[in-house]
Design an enzyme around this catalytic site. Structure first.
Site, PDB file in Angstrom:
ATOM      1  N   HIS A 252       0.847  -1.198   0.000  1.00 16.95           N
ATOM      2  CA  HIS A 252       0.000   0.000   0.000  1.00 16.95           C
ATOM      3  C   HIS A 252       0.875   1.238   0.000  1.00 16.95           C
ATOM      4  O   HIS A 252       1.924   1.256   0.648  1.00 16.95           O
ATOM      5  CB  HIS A 252      -0.922   0.003   1.236  1.00 16.95           C
ATOM      6  CG  HIS A 252      -2.049   0.988   1.123  1.00 16.95           C
ATOM      7  ND1 HIS A 252      -1.902   2.303   1.469  1.00 16.95           N
ATOM      8  CD2 HIS A 252      -3.321   0.842   0.683  1.00 16.95           C
ATOM      9  CE1 HIS A 252      -3.049   2.934   1.261  1.00 16.95           C
ATOM     10  NE2 HIS A 252      -3.922   2.066   0.782  1.00 16.95           N
ATOM     11  N   GLU A 307      -7.976  -4.392  -0.372  1.00 20.56           N
ATOM     12  CA  GLU A 307      -8.547  -4.972  -1.591  1.00 20.56           C
ATOM     13  C   GLU A 307      -8.539  -6.504  -1.518  1.00 20.56           C
ATOM     14  O   GLU A 307      -9.398  -7.160  -2.101  1.00 20.56           O
ATOM     15  CB  GLU A 307      -7.747  -4.533  -2.828  1.00 20.56           C
ATOM     16  CG  GLU A 307      -7.630  -3.038  -2.987  1.00 20.56           C
ATOM     17  CD  GLU A 307      -8.897  -2.392  -3.505  1.00 20.56           C
ATOM     18  OE1 GLU A 307      -9.818  -3.127  -3.869  1.00 20.56           O
ATOM     19  OE2 GLU A 307      -8.959  -1.159  -3.531  1.00 20.56           O
TER      20      GLU A 307
HETATM   21  N1  ACO Z   1       4.021  -7.708  -4.911  1.00 21.38           N
HETATM   22  C1  ACO Z   1       5.368  -7.800  -5.074  1.00 21.38           C
HETATM   23  N2  ACO Z   1       6.229  -6.777  -4.882  1.00 21.38           N
HETATM   24  C2  ACO Z   1       5.698  -5.613  -4.520  1.00 21.38           C
HETATM   25  C3  ACO Z   1       4.311  -5.429  -4.329  1.00 21.38           C
HETATM   26  C4  ACO Z   1       3.464  -6.547  -4.529  1.00 21.38           C
HETATM   27  N3  ACO Z   1       2.125  -6.451  -4.365  1.00 21.38           N
HETATM   28  N4  ACO Z   1       4.058  -4.145  -3.973  1.00 21.38           N
HETATM   29  C5  ACO Z   1       5.249  -3.534  -3.950  1.00 21.38           C
HETATM   30  N5  ACO Z   1       6.237  -4.416  -4.293  1.00 21.38           N
HETATM   31  C6  ACO Z   1       7.670  -4.147  -4.350  1.00 21.38           C
HETATM   32  C7  ACO Z   1       8.022  -3.396  -5.622  1.00 21.38           C
HETATM   33  O1  ACO Z   1       8.321  -4.273  -6.669  1.00 21.38           O
HETATM   34  C8  ACO Z   1       9.229  -2.592  -5.162  1.00 21.38           C
HETATM   35  O2  ACO Z   1      10.325  -3.456  -5.185  1.00 21.38           O
HETATM   36  P1  ACO Z   1      11.802  -2.893  -5.521  1.00 21.38           P
HETATM   37  O3  ACO Z   1      12.182  -2.034  -4.346  1.00 21.38           O
HETATM   38  O4  ACO Z   1      12.619  -4.131  -5.639  1.00 21.38           O
HETATM   39  O5  ACO Z   1      11.695  -2.121  -6.797  1.00 21.38           O
HETATM   40  C9  ACO Z   1       8.904  -2.268  -3.707  1.00 21.38           C
HETATM   41  O6  ACO Z   1       7.998  -3.272  -3.265  1.00 21.38           O
HETATM   42  C10 ACO Z   1       8.231  -0.884  -3.540  1.00 21.38           C
HETATM   43  O7  ACO Z   1       7.205  -0.754  -4.524  1.00 21.38           O
HETATM   44  P2  ACO Z   1       6.473   0.630  -4.866  1.00 21.38           P
HETATM   45  O8  ACO Z   1       5.642   0.467  -6.096  1.00 21.38           O
HETATM   46  O9  ACO Z   1       7.458   1.751  -4.835  1.00 21.38           O
HETATM   47  O10 ACO Z   1       5.563   0.747  -3.592  1.00 21.38           O
HETATM   48  P3  ACO Z   1       4.309   1.662  -3.437  1.00 21.38           P
HETATM   49  O11 ACO Z   1       4.097   1.804  -1.995  1.00 21.38           O
HETATM   50  O12 ACO Z   1       4.427   2.886  -4.238  1.00 21.38           O
HETATM   51  O13 ACO Z   1       3.139   0.762  -4.104  1.00 21.38           O
HETATM   52  C11 ACO Z   1       1.111  -0.323  -4.506  1.00 21.38           C
HETATM   53  C12 ACO Z   1       1.923   0.566  -3.546  1.00 21.38           C
HETATM   54  C13 ACO Z   1       0.909   0.389  -5.863  1.00 21.38           C
HETATM   55  C14 ACO Z   1      -0.270  -0.586  -3.906  1.00 21.38           C
HETATM   56  C15 ACO Z   1       1.852  -1.664  -4.702  1.00 21.38           C
HETATM   57  O14 ACO Z   1       2.104  -2.247  -3.458  1.00 21.38           O
HETATM   58  C16 ACO Z   1       1.135  -2.626  -5.641  1.00 21.38           C
HETATM   59  O15 ACO Z   1       1.261  -2.490  -6.879  1.00 21.38           O
HETATM   60  N6  ACO Z   1       0.349  -3.593  -5.080  1.00 21.38           N
HETATM   61  C17 ACO Z   1      -0.359  -4.557  -5.894  1.00 21.38           C
HETATM   62  C18 ACO Z   1      -1.669  -3.955  -6.441  1.00 21.38           C
HETATM   63  C19 ACO Z   1      -2.723  -3.751  -5.368  1.00 21.38           C
HETATM   64  O16 ACO Z   1      -2.940  -4.596  -4.497  1.00 21.38           O
HETATM   65  N7  ACO Z   1      -3.414  -2.594  -5.420  1.00 21.38           N
HETATM   66  C20 ACO Z   1      -4.435  -2.216  -4.445  1.00 21.38           C
HETATM   67  C21 ACO Z   1      -3.898  -1.192  -3.501  1.00 21.38           C
HETATM   68  S1  ACO Z   1      -5.014  -0.808  -2.157  1.00 21.38           S
HETATM   69  C22 ACO Z   1      -6.029   0.407  -2.678  1.00 21.38           C
HETATM   70  O17 ACO Z   1      -5.838   0.960  -3.748  1.00 21.38           O
HETATM   71  C23 ACO Z   1      -7.245   0.802  -1.872  1.00 21.38           C
END
Ligand code: ACO
Length: 366
Positions: A252, A307
């Site tokens: 998140h 979610e």
């Molecule tokens: N699975 C695997 N790896 C992940 C995930 C995940 N769900 N989420 C983040 N990471 C990793 C990224 O690959 C990144 O790795 P790196 O450092 O090696 O590059 C690191 O964690 C940080 O990722 P960011 O995208 O910078 O984290 P951010 O906090 O910006 O992202 C987000 C948040 C977009 C929700 C992300 O966690 C994601 O894409 N999750 C999956 C989609 C999802 O569940 N969306 C619903 C969100 S809840 C809502 O909208 C109400």
């Protein structure tokens, strides 16, 4: 300085809700939202968010009566729903029908009664349309049912079991309000021009429709459907992570610990587990995914987000994916209305600036 997407910029003072992403806390009007979701009804929490205090018995009775009295749709709204093209997206239908409520009486300043009317109408619009889409005749509301129970009844034509009702109610309480998210911001910007409540909520619905805001749970459902059996979970999740793909329903932007909404929903999910295959599978997938995420993405603090369990709970109560974002919106209508009322009480029009990066002084040639 340009603040792209206004990330981290506070643009209003609010006493409606607060999110602490590091501690994993969501506060509604001073109360812990997780606890409210597990112990209160939708109507009690909606009253709290709108009025700022939990209701006394008599106030709650009046509030419930008012909500129930606005559940039946005006004939014009029923006719409009039937006339909209069959291929129209459910969120577009909700946005269009809500905007048809804009009679001349809706003006600046918005009132509490207008807010209650829109909150009561949203589930009826969703259910009316859904039944027509599924080739069934709409069901009229039952005033003796609670808000959430009546929504289920209008969709399915039968009352939910106690466990189904509580699971849906918990989700809808947790979806009611979440700080200065994109749709709430839209609603506040619209009313800041001294426009009306219907226009503000219509803006919010248009914003909620986008997949970056309201559209994620269906990806979780697809993942759970692909996994199918508990014994497939580890190999499926490992393969995704090996390929560098993200696991849906984890991580998140704001919460860097357990999302409190996911924690509360998990409690409800566990109550319907055992008898329910989908919830059992979701619990198993969570328990398998968290250590794998720590193994492949150490230190990134990736936990289940709202979610994940929203998708699991919706599947367990047999709500198909087309109902996810509309149901989220029906709950968030409470938050939008509270913010619109708050904005209108101490209003300043939103008028940020833009940094011009185009050409200057281009000569006009013949
Ligand atoms: N699975 C695997 N790896 C992940 C995930 C995940 N769900 N989420 C983040 N990471 C990793 C990224 O690959 C990144 O790795 P790196 O450092 O090696 O590059 C690191 O964690 C940080 O990722 P960011 O995208 O910078 O984290 P951010 O906090 O910006 O992202 C987000 C948040 C977009 C929700 C992300 O966690 C994601 O894409 N999750 C999956 C989609 C999802 O569940 N969306 C619903 C969100 S809840 C809502 O909208 C109400």
């Amino acid at each position: 300085m340009v603040y792209h997407g206004l990330k981290g910029i506070a643009c209003v003072e609010t006493s409606i809700s607060h999110i602490d992403g590091e501690k994993g806390k969501l506060i509604y009007r001073g109360y812990n939202a997780e606890q409210l979701a597990l112990t209160s009804t939708f109507e009690e929490v909606a009253y709290l968010i709108l009025h700022g205090t939990l209701p006394q018995e008599e106030h709650l009775r009046q509030f419930n009566e008012m909500l129930a009295s606005y559940r039946a749709l005006p004939e014009s709204a029923e006719r409009l729903i039937r006339s909209l093209p069959a291929q129209m997206d459910d969120m577009a239908v909700l946005r269009t029908v809500i905007s048809s409520f804009g009679e001349k009486t809706y003006t600046f300043r918005p009132t509490m009664e207008e807010a209650v009317r829109l909150i009561a109408a949203a589930p009826s619009i969703i259910a009316y349309r859904k039944r027509l889409t599924d080739g069934r005749e709409p069901v009229q509301p039952l005033s003796e049912l609670g808000f959430v129970e009546n929504y289920f009844y209008m969709l399915k034509g039968k009352r939910p079991t106690e466990a189904q009702k509580k699971a849906l109610e918990t989700y809808m309480i947790l979806a009611m309000e979440h700080g200065m998210n994109a749709s709430t911001f839209s609603a506040r910007v619209t009313v800041s021009t001294e426009s009306d409540l219907v226009s503000a909520v219509t803006s919010a619905l248009g914003t909620m429709k986008g997949p970056l805001h309201g559209g994620a749970p269906s990806a979780v459902t697809e993942m759970l459907e692909d996994i199918r059996e508990k014994e497939n979970a580890e190999s499926y999740l490992r393969e995704k992570l090996e390929k560098g793909e993200r696991l849906m329903g984890f991580g998140h932007r704001v919460y860097k610990t357990h999302d409190p909404r996911a924690k509360a929903l998990r409690v409800k999910a566990e109550e319907i587990a055992g008898g329910d295959r989908d919830i059992d599978l979701a619990l198993h997938v969570e328990n398998t995914a968290i250590p794998l995420l720590e193994e492949y993405k150490p230190g990134r603090k990736l936990y289940t987000n709202v979610e994940f369990y929203a998708a699991a709970v919706m599947k367990a109560i047999d709500f198909d994916a087309s109902l996810f974002t509309p149901t989220f919106s029906a709950a968030r209508m409470v938050g939008w209305c509270a913010h619109v009322l708050e904005q209108s009480e101490n209003n300043t029009i939103f008028r940020p600036s833009a940094k011009y990066i185009g050409e200057m002084a281009v000569p006009l040639t013949q």
